[in-house]
Design an enzyme around this catalytic site. Structure first.
Site, PDB file in Angstrom:
ATOM      1  N   HIS A  42       0.823  -1.218   0.000  1.00 18.67           N
ATOM      2  CA  HIS A  42       0.000   0.000   0.000  1.00 18.67           C
ATOM      3  C   HIS A  42       0.853   1.262   0.000  1.00 18.67           C
ATOM      4  O   HIS A  42       0.339   2.367  -0.042  1.00 18.67           O
ATOM      5  CB  HIS A  42      -0.936   0.025   1.216  1.00 18.67           C
ATOM      6  N   ASP A  77      -2.786 -10.490  -2.772  1.00 18.03           N
ATOM      7  CA  ASP A  77      -3.335 -10.053  -1.487  1.00 18.03           C
ATOM      8  C   ASP A  77      -4.815  -9.704  -1.712  1.00 18.03           C
ATOM      9  O   ASP A  77      -5.211  -9.339  -2.812  1.00 18.03           O
ATOM     10  CB  ASP A  77      -2.567  -8.812  -1.025  1.00 18.03           C
ATOM     11  N   ASP A 116      -4.626 -12.846   2.788  1.00 19.91           N
ATOM     12  CA  ASP A 116      -5.910 -12.521   3.408  1.00 19.91           C
ATOM     13  C   ASP A 116      -7.104 -12.862   2.519  1.00 19.91           C
ATOM     14  O   ASP A 116      -8.229 -12.522   2.848  1.00 19.91           O
ATOM     15  CB  ASP A 116      -5.948 -11.058   3.863  1.00 19.91           C
ATOM     16  N   HIS A 168      -6.397  -7.227  -0.623  1.00 21.90           N
ATOM     17  CA  HIS A 168      -6.544  -5.789  -0.814  1.00 21.90           C
ATOM     18  C   HIS A 168      -5.855  -5.374  -2.108  1.00 21.90           C
ATOM     19  O   HIS A 168      -4.829  -5.942  -2.473  1.00 21.90           O
ATOM     20  CB  HIS A 168      -5.929  -5.020   0.361  1.00 21.90           C
TER      21      HIS A 168
END
Lengths: 582, 447
Positions: free
Chosen positions: B108, B147, B236, B149
Site C-alpha cells: 500500500h 493479497d 488474506d 486488498h
C-alpha cells in the site's frame, strides 16, 4: 587444590592428562582399540601414575571422558533396530524428507500450540500392537529387547498424544522399552524423532560402557565422579547424560583444551590438526560458538547441540597420493600431480611408515624437527615420476603439499566465519547490530601443527600462536570442561501450559496471564533446583532475554506466549598461568 | 539442484501497537509450523539471513517526504533489505526462486510516502524491482498481487512505467480497503494496459480465484513476456481472514503459487494469524520448493458462503470483456506552461488517504507523453494535515534524451523555490534531494 583427570578417545590415539592445581602434571598416550573402548580408556587411565599425585591436600575431583563409543556405533550402523511410531498429522508430506529408518504411521494430530486436532484411532492402535507383539516374539527368540519410540508432530508443545499411545502399548507389551519424541522437546519433528531413535538405540551400549567404567574406576580406589563430555563442550555426570549427547565430543575437547589455556575474554579461531582430520572452531569473548542447528551424524539429522566445528579430512598422517592410480579413493583432484587421501595408513614415512604423508612434506621443508630427513626426501621422490626425482622438484612438491593443506584449512575457516555472520535473525535489534568484521587470531594445536604455523599466518594474514600441551590438548579439554545444561521454556499462559525443551518436562501454569518478572523467577528456580539434582554448579546460571508475545483475540489480550532460557554455558576452567584456576 | 531461497524475518520485537493486526504474534505460529515441519531441513531450501536496505535503494523508487529522518523506518528497511537479499541470490543464480517471508508488508506504500498506509511504509516489491533493473539490467518485470486488498501502492509506483506489469487480483474495492483497484485503472499515457485490476466479488473461493488467474492474469503475463515475476503474496484471501470476505484455502494458495511460478514471492497482508498464516505460508513455501502441498490442511472448515460454478465464472468473463474495451481519456495540460519543458503533458490529480495516521495527501502528476520511453514524471504533493509541500521529478529507466533533458530542466527550475525536491534519476542511478533550496546528502552514513 584438587586433581582433574581427562581422557580423550581419538581415532588413532587415546590421550590422558592429570592436572593438579591447574598444572599439567602427567600425560599419557595409548593406541585406540576401536572394538575395546573401555579397555582403551582404562589403559590410558593406568598410564598415569595417579597415586603419586594424591595427598591429603590433593584429591581427585573428577574424571572426564570424551569417547567415540556412540559416534562409532551410529556411523558403523551397529545399533539395534527401534520401532519408530510417528504421528505426523497433516502438513508437509512425510517422505519429503528422507528417513534413514523404517517407521509406522498413525493418525492423531496437534497444532502449533499443542492443541489437539485429531485423536488417536482405536483400530490403528490395535493393528500396531499386533505388529509390535509379533516383532517382540521374534526378538525374544533372538534374546533381544524390543525398543520403540513414539514421536508426534508438535509434541514439543504437548506430549499428550505420545503419552496416550505409549501407555496403551506398555499395557499390552510390558517388556517394551520405550521413549518419546517429546523428551527431546525442540523443533523439529523429523530431528526429534531421529534423536529419540538414536538415543534409545544407543542406551544399552552406553550403559554397559558407563557401568564398566565406573566400576573399574572404583576398583582403582578412586571415588571421584566420572563425567562424560558432550558435543556442546559441556560435561555431565555419567549417570545422567543421555547417550546420544556424547557424540562429537572430540572436536569439542580440542576447543576446550585451547580455551583452558587462553585468556577467558579473548576471541579467536582454534585449529586442531589431528592424524587424519583437522577441527576448526570459533571462540567469541571466551565462549565457544554453538552450531545453530543440531548435529548431523551419518544419515541422521539430530537435535543434539554441538559446537560449530568445521572438520576437514586433512591431518598430519593424511596419505599423499600421486595422481596416477588409486584415483577412486581420492577426495577431489587437486591437479598438482598429487592429492590428499582422507585416510591414514600408519605413521608418516619419515617416522617409519609405508606411505608418504603430509608430515613428510613438512619434515622435508624443515618445518618440523621429528622424523628422518632422508626418508622424508625419499617420500617426496615416491610422489614424483621418474626423471623428476631430484632436489628442486622435491622442494616444489613439498611446498605444494603444504600450500594445499593450508588452503583447505583457510577454506574451512572462511566457511565457519561466514556461517557465524550469516546466522538467521528474527528481531529488529539483531539485524541493526550486525556481527562485526573481526580479524581473528588463530590458535594452533595438534602433533605437527607448528610446522604449518608460518604458512597459515601468511595465508590468513593473521597472528598464529601455538597452544601449549599441543599433543594432549583434547585430554586437557576433557579434564577442564565445565558442566553445561540449558532450560528453554515455552509457556502459553492462555492454555496454562509450560514446557521445558531440554528435559521434556511439561506442567500446568498457575501464574498470571501476563507474567513478566514472575516467569523469569519461575524458570530460574526450576533450573537451579534441577541443576543441583544433576550435580551441576548452579552459580553460573545465565539468563537470556525472554521473548513475550501478547496473544490477542479480537483486540483483547487473552494471554501471552513466553519464550525464555537459562543455561550453564559451555566453557573450560583455566589452567594456571592463563587466568583464575579452578 | 534447484534451490528455493527463504528469508524469514518475523520482526518479533516490532509492532504497530499492542493489539494491532500487525503485531509481534503475526508470524509466531508460521515460525512454529514451518520449523516443526522440518522445511528448513529440505535439501533444496536455502535460508538467508536478513539485511538492512540503504536509503539510496529506497529513494530511487519512493519519495519519502518531508525527509526520511521524519519516519520510523528500521523495521521497514529490514523488510526491504530481506527482499534485496533474495533478489541478489536470484541474480547470482544461487536460487531458482525464493520466498521473502517478512513483516512489515509494503504494497500500500506508494510513489510518495508521507506516512504509513494500510500497515505499509516502504514498498518491498517495488524497491526490489527497481533494484534489479538498476544493478542487473533486468528489463521487464511482472508483479502479481494476490493479497485480498488492492495493491494500490505498487500500482501507483509503476502506473506510468511501461516495463512493469502490475496485476492485482483482490476483493472488489467497493467492499474493502483501500477502495481502489477497478478495471478502469489501466496505466498512464505511455503505459496503457500495463496495470491490470481484477476485482472479485466477496465470497469468491479457490475456484473463482484460480479461474481469474488462468483466464485473465496469466495470459496477460504471457503476452507481456517479463524477465522476472514477483508475487505479492498476501494471504488474506483465506476464508478465516478477519478483515476480508474471501474463501481461498491454504491449498488454493499452493495452487496459485504453482500457477504463477514466481521467481520471488514476498509476503504481504494476512491477519488470520492462527487460522490461516501457518498453513498458507507452508503451502506457498512447499509449492515454491516443488514439494507436495496437498496434505497441508487448516483445521477450520469454511463457514462463509462460497461463490462457485457458472455464476462466478461468467462474472469474471464479463468483467474481463469489459476490461478489454476500456479506452483512456487523458487530460492534457493546455497551452505551453512557462515552467513545463517542451512536449505534451498529461495531468492526473489524486487524493490519497493515509489510514494509519488519518490524513490526506493531495497530488498532481504530470507525465510527459512519449513514443520512445516511459516519459519523465513530475509530481507535486501536499500533506493536507501539515500543509507541507514537496516535488518529485522522475527520469525513467531507459529515458529518451528529450525526457531526460525535461527532467533536468524541471530540477533546474524548481530546486531554488521548492520546499522539498527529490530527483529520481533512474536512468543514471542517481538520487538527489533539495531541502529549502539546498542540496542535502541523505546518504552520508552509507557507503
Amino acid at each position: 587444590m584438587s586433581i582433574r583427570i581427562g581422557i580423550d578417545v581419538g581415532g588413532t590415539y587415546t590421550d590422558a592428562v592429570l592436572i593438579r592445581s591447574g598444572q599439567v602434571r602427567q600425560t599419557g598416550k595409548v593406541l585406540t582399540k576401536p572394538d575395546q573402548l573401555l579397555d582403551t580408556v582404562l589403559e590410558a587411565l593406568d598410564s598415569l601414575n595417579i597415586a603419586s599425585e594424591i595427598s591429603p591436600k590433593h584429591e581427585v575431583e573428577s574424571i572426564t571422558v570424551s569417547t567415540t563409543l556412540v559416534t562409532n556405533a551410529i556411523l558403523q550402523k551397529q545399533l539395534p533396530e527401534v520401532e519408530l511410531i510417528l504421528l505426523p498429522g497433516s502438513g508437509m508430506k512425510l517422505t519429503s524428507l528422507s528417513w534413514p529408518v523404517p517407521y509406522h504411521v498413525l493418525s492423531g494430530e496437534l497444532d502449533y500450540r499443542g492443541r489437539q486436532i485429531a485423536a488417536l484411532d482405536k483400530q490403528e492402535l490395535q493393528d500396531l500392537t499386533e505388529t509390535i507383539i509379533n516383532k517382540h516374539l521374534e526378538n525374544k527368540q533372538k534374546n533381544e529387547k524390543t525398543l520403540a519410540v513414539v514421536s508426534g508432530k508438535f509434541s514439543h508443545r504437548n506430549y499428550i498424544l505420545e503419552q496416550q499411545l505409549a501407555a496403551y502399548l506398555q499395557k499390552k507389551i510390558s517388556e517394551l522399552s520405550m521413549a518419546l519424541g517429546s523428551e527431546w522437546g525442540q523443533s523439529n519433528f523429523y530431528r526429534r524423532s531421529l534423536t529419540a531413535y538414536l538415543n534409545l538405540a544407543a542406551q544399552d551400549l552406553f550403559t554397559d560402557f558407563r557401568d564398566g567404567l565406573i566400576k573399574a574406576v572404583r576398583a582403582r580406589g578412586l571415588q571421584a565422579p566420572v563425567k562424560i563430555l558432550k558435543a556442546n563442550g559441556g560435561m555431565q555426570p555419567a549417570e545422567n547424560i543421555r547417550p546420544v549427547e556424547s557424540i562429537y565430543s572430540g572436536p569439542a575437547a580440542s576447543l576446550l583444551g585451547t580455551l583452558a589455556q587462553s585468556n577467558p575474554e579473548h576471541t579467536y579461531i582454534v585449529v586442531d590438526i589431528g592424524g587424519t582430520t583437522t577441527d576448526i572452531g570459533l571462540v567469541l569473548s571466551g565462549k565457544p560458538l554453538l552450531s545453530s542447528r543440531g548435529a548431523h551424524i551419518g544419515d541422521f539429522l539430530t537435535n543434539v547441540h554441538s559446537l560449530a566445528v568445521q572438520s576437514i579430512a586433512v591431518g598430519g598422517d593424511s596419505v599423499v597420493l600421486p595422481t596416477e592410480g588409486e584415483q577412486a579413493a581420492v577426495e577431489g583432484k587437486e591437479n598438482k600431480n598429487f592429492s590428499l587421501a582422507s585416510y591414514r595408513l600408519g605413521p608418516a614415512y619419515c617416522l617409519g611408515g609405508s606411505k608418504p604423508t603430509t608430515t613428510d612434506a613438512l619434515r622435508y621443508l624443515g618445518l618440523v624437527d621429528f622424523g628422518d630427513y632422508a626418508r622424508a626426501e625419499e617420500a617426496m621422490s615416491l610422489l614424483l615420476p621418474e626423471g623428476k626425482r631430484e632436489t628442486p622438484y622435491f622442494r616444489e612438491i613439498a611446498q605444494n603439499i603444504l600450500d594445499l593443506m593450508v588452503e583447505k584449512i583457510a577454506e574451512a575457516i572462511g566457511i565457519l566465519v561466514k556461517q557465524w555472520r550469516d546466522e538467521p535473525a528474527y528481531k529488529v535489534w539483531q539485524v541493526l547490530n550486525p556481527r562485526a568484521d573481526y580479524k581473528f587470531p588463530i590458535k594452533l594445536s595438534g602433533g605437527g601443527a607448528y610446522g604449518l604455523a608460518a604458512a597459515l599466518a601468511q595465508r590468513m594474514n593473521a597472528t598464529v600462536t601455538l597452544t601449549d600441551h599441543a599433543m594432549v590438548v583434547n585430554a586437557v579439554g576433557a579434564a577442564m570442561a565445565k558442566p553445561t545444561f540449558s532450560w528453554t521454556l515455552n509457556l502459553d499462559t492462555s492454555l496454562k501450559r509450560y514446557r521445558i525443551e531440554e528435559t521434556g518436562e511439561q506442567g500446568e501454569w498457575r501464574g498470571s496471564l501476563r507474567p513478566h518478572r514472575e516467569v523469569e523467577q519461575f524458570l530460574k528456580t526450576l533450573a537451579s533446583k534441577q541443576a543441583k539434582d544433576m550435580g551441576l554448579d548452579e552459580y553460573r546460571l545465565e539468563m537470556e532475554p525472554f521473548d513475550y508475545f501478547p496473544l490477542i483475540e479480537g483486540y483483547r489480550t487473552v494471554g501471552q506466549i513466553v519464550r525464555g532460557r537459562v543455561h550453564l554455558p559451555p566453557g573450560a576452567f583455566q589452567l594456571q598461568d592463563y587466568g583464575p584456576s579452578s | 539442484m534447484k534451490k528455493t531461497g527463504i528469508v524469514f524475518f518475523p520482526a518479533f520485537d516490532w509492532s504497530l501497537g499492542e493489539t494491532h493486526p500487525e503485531r509481534e504474534e503475526r508470524l509466531l505460529y508460521t515460525q512454529e509450523q514451518i520449523f516443526e515441519e522440518g522445511v528448513m531441513d529440505l535439501p533444496q531450501i536455502k535460508q538467508y539471513s536478513p539485511a538492512v536496505a540503504n536509503m539510496q535503494d529506497v529513494l530511487r523508487t519512493q519519495a519519502v517526504f518531508p525527509s526520511p529522518k521524519h519516519h520510523e523506518l528500521d523495521a521497514h528497511l529490514i523488510a526491504v533489505g530481506c527482499s534485496l537479499v533474495l533478489g541478489k541470490a536470484l541474480m547470482a543464480q544461487e536460487i531458482t526462486n525464493g520466498f521473502v517471508l517478512v513483516r512489515p508488508p509494503g504494497h500500500h506504500s506508494a510513489t510518495v510516502v508521507w506516512g504509513n498506509r494500510g500497515f505499509c511504509t516502504l514498498n518491498n516489491e517495488a524497491i526490489l524491482a527497481n533494484y534489479l533493473r538498476t544493478y542487473y539490467g533486468v528489463k521487464k518485470i511482472a508483479i502479481i498481487d494476490t493479497d485480498v486488498h488492492h495493491g494500490d501502492g505498487t500500482q501507483d509506483i509503476f502506473y506510468y512505467d511501461p516495463n512493469v506489469l502490475c496485476i492485482s487480483i483482490h476483493q472488489d474495492g467497493r467492499t474493502l480497503y483501500p477502495g481502489t483497484g477497478f478495471c478502469e485503472e489501466k496505466g498512464g499515457p505511455n503505459s496503457w494496459g500495463t496495470i491490470v485490476n481484477i476485482p472479485l466479488s466477496p465470497g469468491t473461493g479457490d475456484e473463482g480465484f484460480l479461474y481469474a488467474l488462468e483466464k485473465w492474469a496469466l495470459p496477460a503475463v504471457e503476452e507481456f513476456k517479463p524477465d522476472i515475476i514477483i508475487n505479492s503474496a498476501g494471504q488474506d484471501n483465506h476464508f478465516t481472514d478477519p478483515l476480508a470476505s474471501m474463501n481461498v484455502t491454504a491449498r488454493g494458495y499452493g495452487k496459485i503459487t504453482e500457477m504463477i511460478r514466481p521467481d520471488l514471492a514476498v509476503l504481504e497482508g494476512g491477519y488470520s494469524i492462527q487460522g490461516a498464516l501457518p498453513y498458507v505460508n507452508l503451502a506457498i513455501l512447499l509449492a515454491l520448493a516443488g514439494e507436495d502441498y496437498s496434505r497441508v490442511k487448516e483445521p477450520q472448515k469454511i463457514s462463509r458462503r462460497v461463490l462457485h460454478g457458472e455464476p462466478v465464472r461468467s462474472y469474471i468473463d464479463n468483467l474481463h470483456k469489459y476490461f478489454q474495451q476500456i479506452k483512456p481519456n487523458w487530460r492534457y495540460v493546455q497551452g505551453q506552461s512557462k515552467h513545463l519543458p517542451a512536449g505534451k503533458w498529461v495531468s492526473v490529480e489524486k487524493e490519497i488517504f493515509y489510514d494509519t495516521e488519518m490524513f490526506r495527501e493531495q497530488r498532481q502528476d504530470l507525465i510527459r507523453e512519449c513514443q520512445h520511453c516511459g516519459g519523465t514524471v513530475f509530481i507535486n504533493t501536499r500533506n493536507q494535515a501539515t500543509m507541507e509541500k514537496a516535488m518529485l521529478v522522475k527520469i525513467p529507466f531507459e529515458a529518451c534524451p528529450a525526457c531526460e533533458q525535461a527532467g533536468y530542466d524541471l530540477v533546474e527550475h524548481y530546486k531554488k523555490s521548492a520546499q522539498t525536491l527529490l530527483l529520481q534519476n533512474q536512468l543514471h542511478n542517481q538520487v538527489l534531494f533539495w531541502e529549502k533550496s539546498k542540496e542535502v546528502n541523505l546518504f552520508a552514513s552509507e557507503n
